[in-house]
Design an enzyme around this catalytic site. Sequence first.
Site, PDB file in Angstrom:
ATOM      1  CE  LYS A 201      -2.700   2.430   3.571  1.00 59.73           C
ATOM      2  NZ  LYS A 201      -3.715   2.252   4.616  1.00 59.73           N
ATOM      3  CE  LYS A 203      -1.580   6.867   4.330  1.00 59.77           C
ATOM      4  NZ  LYS A 203      -3.021   6.926   4.565  1.00 59.77           N
ATOM      5  CG  ASP A 231      -5.130   5.673   2.303  1.00 61.79           C
ATOM      6  OD1 ASP A 231      -6.010   6.516   2.024  1.00 61.79           O
ATOM      7  OD2 ASP A 231      -4.876   5.314   3.470  1.00 61.79           O
ATOM      8  CG  ASN A 233      -5.396   9.339   4.550  1.00 60.67           C
ATOM      9  OD1 ASN A 233      -4.210   9.119   4.381  1.00 60.67           O
ATOM     10  ND2 ASN A 233      -6.132   8.642   5.380  1.00 60.67           N
ATOM     11  CD  GLU A 256      -6.539   2.496   2.929  1.00 68.01           C
ATOM     12  OE1 GLU A 256      -5.958   1.452   2.562  1.00 68.01           O
ATOM     13  OE2 GLU A 256      -6.325   3.036   4.017  1.00 68.01           O
ATOM     14  CG  ASN A 285      -8.334   4.734   7.276  1.00 65.76           C
ATOM     15  OD1 ASN A 285      -7.885   4.512   6.153  1.00 65.76           O
ATOM     16  ND2 ASN A 285      -7.987   5.796   7.991  1.00 65.76           N
ATOM     17  CG  ASP A 309      -6.894   0.255  13.740  1.00 62.78           C
ATOM     18  OD1 ASP A 309      -6.733  -0.585  14.641  1.00 62.78           O
ATOM     19  OD2 ASP A 309      -6.129   1.218  13.549  1.00 62.78           O
ATOM     20  CG  HIS A 335      -6.409   2.512   9.821  1.00 68.02           C
ATOM     21  ND1 HIS A 335      -6.233   2.714  11.176  1.00 68.02           N
ATOM     22  CD2 HIS A 335      -5.950   3.621   9.208  1.00 68.02           C
ATOM     23  CE1 HIS A 335      -5.680   3.904  11.363  1.00 68.02           C
ATOM     24  NE2 HIS A 335      -5.501   4.474  10.181  1.00 68.02           N
ATOM     25  CG  ASN A 337      -3.023   5.768  13.204  1.00 67.89           C
ATOM     26  OD1 ASN A 337      -4.136   5.714  13.699  1.00 67.89           O
ATOM     27  ND2 ASN A 337      -2.766   6.501  12.146  1.00 67.89           N
TER      28      ASN A 337
END
Length: 441
Positions: A201, A203, A231, A233, A256, A285, A309, A335, A337
């Site tokens: 994945k 980001k 992803d 976001n 994502e 997420n 998550d 998900h 962090n």
Amino acid sequence: MLPTVTRMTVVPVAGYDSFLLNLSGGHAPWFIRCVVILEDSAGHRGVGEIPCSDGILQGLDQCEALVVGSSVAALKGTLERVRRRLAANGREERGRQTFDLRVAVHVITAIESALFDLMGQAVALPVADLLGRYGRQRDEVEALGYLFLLGDPARTDLPYPQPEAPRDRWDEVRRREALTPEAVVELARAAHERYGFRDFKLKGGVLEPEREADCIRALHEAFPEARLTLDPNGAWSLEEAVRVLTPIRHMLSYAEDPCGQEQSWSGRETMAEFRRRTGLPTATNMIATDFKQLQYALQVGAVDIPLADCHFWTMQGAVTVGELCHEWGLTWGSHSNNHFDISLAMMTHVAAACPGEITAIDTHWIWQDGQRITREPLPIRDGRLRVPEVPGLGVELDDSKLEQAHRLYRSLDVRQRDDALAMQYLIEGWQFDPKRPALVR
Ligand SMILES: O=C([O-])[C@@H](O)[C@@H](O)[C@H](O)[C@@H](O)C(=O)[O-]
Ligand SMILES: [Mg+2]
């Protein structure tokens, strides 16, 4: 008779991190977490790990009296009392940052994890076997290689970790700038060599969307068999997301949070439209972070893969999502962090208890690897984590490492994740904008 909880200890901790870029900015050289330790009358210790903030520390403090003295067997009743106590603090919002700013759900999860750990030890069963309607569904959990574009630490005077005595390529490349498709492929190769990932994945939400699509093209060329996702976001508009991802649709296993809230449209509406127009499955997420949102997301057809998550769904909640996914023809994922090795174990047990086909779980652990607070973190080999067979979570705290991580927390005076601080070294006066990639200013 099962034991009772005799003590609850909350330990805020910190670890070091690389200059990871995302829509929220650039990760500081540190990340903070919170460890909850419950001791019981049988002499066992149960643990849980969650994000850390002042609100979370206060929330844990409010719940201590509800937990200490409770029977381990009465775990569900204890968690219900904790939930009600925290609900009295009022409604909470996830917020528009890449990370979830709620308090209550995290607090519940830390206590839940530690109680399940104690329960498992009391009845001699691993946590995965106790969760959900079905218990353990698998002995191994697939993890994905979570890649980030990286800022140049040398452009700051912040104490980013240096590649001292690197064990392999991964230890070198994870500590230096990576802003091009070539550099992203180098990260993927190095992570693959160490961990054996088959899924990656990237980001996004950092560069112009087309440049991030180029990174996916490069990854696809380097790993033609790998499952890939990107992803941003929710940073991109619906039009941008459709324009940028349609040409690389065949390289992606899903998208994502490619788009999100925009003008008068909710994130669930734009994601639904994106999914219809591109035919790409979507994961999130951000727009399905509780059961009510999940229900609306499904009604409009916004999501194929809820990334549940356990840190913000609770462990039992995340497994319930997994069970619903299985019944309703969706795919469960998780998900993550930044986290230490207790969270790695929590996520592994939760994923192990979700029935049916699940997708490889996210984990930031590869960025933290080498900074343990348990004696033996679960290793990722061949892209997989083995689900512990021993009672409880299957991890044992290393008190001296925990103390070290606590000392680092105390030395920092950081009370909440703040990705703007490091970002301002790259762009003066930088501020978060949920609709503009971090380096596009
Ligand atoms: O660690 C990060 O920078 C991520 O952007 C994180 O904050 C996100 O919550 C996350 O990993 C995601 O999948 O959105
Ligand atoms: Mg995400």
